[in-house]
Write an enzyme that holds these catalytic residues in place. Structure first.
Site, PDB file in Angstrom:
ATOM      1  N   HIS A 106       2.493 -55.322  27.397  1.00 19.08           N
ATOM      2  CA  HIS A 106       4.328 -55.227  27.400  1.00 19.08           C
ATOM      3  C   HIS A 106       5.390 -56.713  26.376  1.00 19.08           C
ATOM      4  O   HIS A 106       4.515 -57.111  26.608  1.00 19.08           O
ATOM      5  CB  HIS A 106       5.110 -55.239  29.172  1.00 19.08           C
TER       6      HIS A 106
ATOM      7  N   GLU B  29       9.109 -48.552  24.768  1.00 15.79           N
ATOM      8  CA  GLU B  29       9.882 -48.900  25.145  1.00 15.79           C
ATOM      9  C   GLU B  29      10.574 -50.159  24.086  1.00 15.79           C
ATOM     10  O   GLU B  29      10.047 -51.294  23.778  1.00 15.79           O
ATOM     11  CB  GLU B  29       9.266 -49.917  25.601  1.00 15.79           C
TER      12      GLU B  29
HETATM   13  P1  PGA Z   1      13.833 -52.320  32.235  1.00 15.88           P
HETATM   14  O1  PGA Z   1      12.105 -52.930  32.664  1.00 15.88           O
HETATM   15  O2  PGA Z   1      14.020 -50.939  33.425  1.00 15.88           O
HETATM   16  O3  PGA Z   1      14.615 -53.135  33.594  1.00 15.88           O
HETATM   17  O4  PGA Z   1      14.563 -52.789  31.135  1.00 15.88           O
HETATM   18  C1  PGA Z   1      11.402 -51.695  32.082  1.00 15.88           C
HETATM   19  C2  PGA Z   1      10.475 -52.115  30.626  1.00 15.88           C
HETATM   20  O5  PGA Z   1      10.380 -53.768  30.882  1.00 15.88           O
HETATM   21  O6  PGA Z   1       9.676 -51.202  31.562  1.00 15.88           O
END
Ligand code: PGA
Length: 270
Positions: A107, A179
């Site tokens: 992540h 992401e």
């Molecule tokens: P968020 O986080 O939906 O709060 O933007 C997404 C993530 O970090 O996977």
């Protein structure tokens, strides 16, 4: 507690994945209260829901999920080594032992703040597969890379690096979440489809070169997913599901996302 095989039978080829990482938000009691509510939601067949609690709540949540639960359980990270002197860490074997069947790796918060490199993430992906865990690899470009026009190449190289220790059959079973760093969290901005789809295409191109089936188990999108944009995202080309933070941190929010996504995808029973 669920066994891996009972969990995996539902996860084989769901039409739509909808998962949430609770990040560092829930005590054991809070995690159990969430799961109790989530288990009252009618999750349509064809949708695979998953939750990623903090390590401390894994075992309790695993015990709260019935054998045939439609909810998969995962960890937010784990170390690559089988065991040894790694103070403060937990291994893949340990999160598996605590009931996880998925492990999130790479992540952007961990890449930025905890020294995760592509090399370490590749070790972790290998270790996850060796422990019977389904790796969910997070990738995404920074705002600077996006502005410079490098998002596709950057993300493709992150995916290729993360999967570099797997054979083609193992690649076919791995999951990737795209992401964009600039779209995540309270300071993030929701991405538009034209921003997202070329990068998803680049992930699918890497998969077609590396995977025995020409594809990954699933490619998810994450970053400011909420009730307003989930329909558009889950019906976009190349999106097998979404990975949600804040909008799914309470069970009512998760219920709403499940309902909207199921309707958007016209899953049976909705
Ligand atoms: P968020 O986080 O939906 O709060 O933007 C997404 C993530 O970090 O996977």
């Amino acid at each position: 507690m669920q066994t891996f095989s009972s969990q995996r039978s539902r996860a084989d080829e769901p039409a739509l994945w909808l998962g949430t990482s609770w990040k560092m938000t829930k005590t054991i009691g809070e995690a159990l209260a969430y799961v109790e509510q989530l288990l009252t939601v009618d999750i349509p067949s064809g949708m695979q829901v998953f939750v990623l609690p903090a390590h401390t709540a894994l075992f309790a949540v695993a015990n709260a999920l019935p054998q045939d639960s439609p909810v998969l359980l995962g960890a937010q990270d784990a170390h690559w080594a089988r065991d040894g002197a790694a103070t403060g860490e937990v291994s893949m074997r340990m999160v598996r032992d605590a009931g996880a069947s998925i492990v999130e790796l790479g992540h952007s918060e961990r890449r930025a703040a905890f020294g995760e490199t592509d090399e370490r993430i590749a070790w972790k992906v290998r270790a996850a597969v060796d422990s019977g865990l389904l790796p969910l690899v997070c990738v995404g470009e920074s705002h600077e890379i996006r502005v410079a026009g490098g998002a596709r190449d950057f993300v493709a190289s992150q995916v290729a690096a993360a999967l570099s220790g797997l054979n083609p059959t193992e690649v076919a079973r791995a999951m990737v979440a795209y992401e964009p760093v600039w779209a995540i969290g309270e300071h993030g901005r929701a991405a538009t489809l034209p921003e997202v789809t070329p990068v998803l295409d680049s992930i699918h191109e890497v998969a077609s070169a590396l995977s025995s089936t020409g594809r990954l188990r699933a490619v998810l999108y994450g970053g400011s997913v909420d009730a307003d944009n989930i329909s558009e995202l889950v019906t976009a080309d190349g999106v097998d599901g979404v990975f949600v933070g804040r909008a799914a941190w309470d069970a009512a929010g998760m219920r709403r996302l499940i309902e909207i996504a199921a309707q958007a995808r016209r899953l049976p029973g909705t």
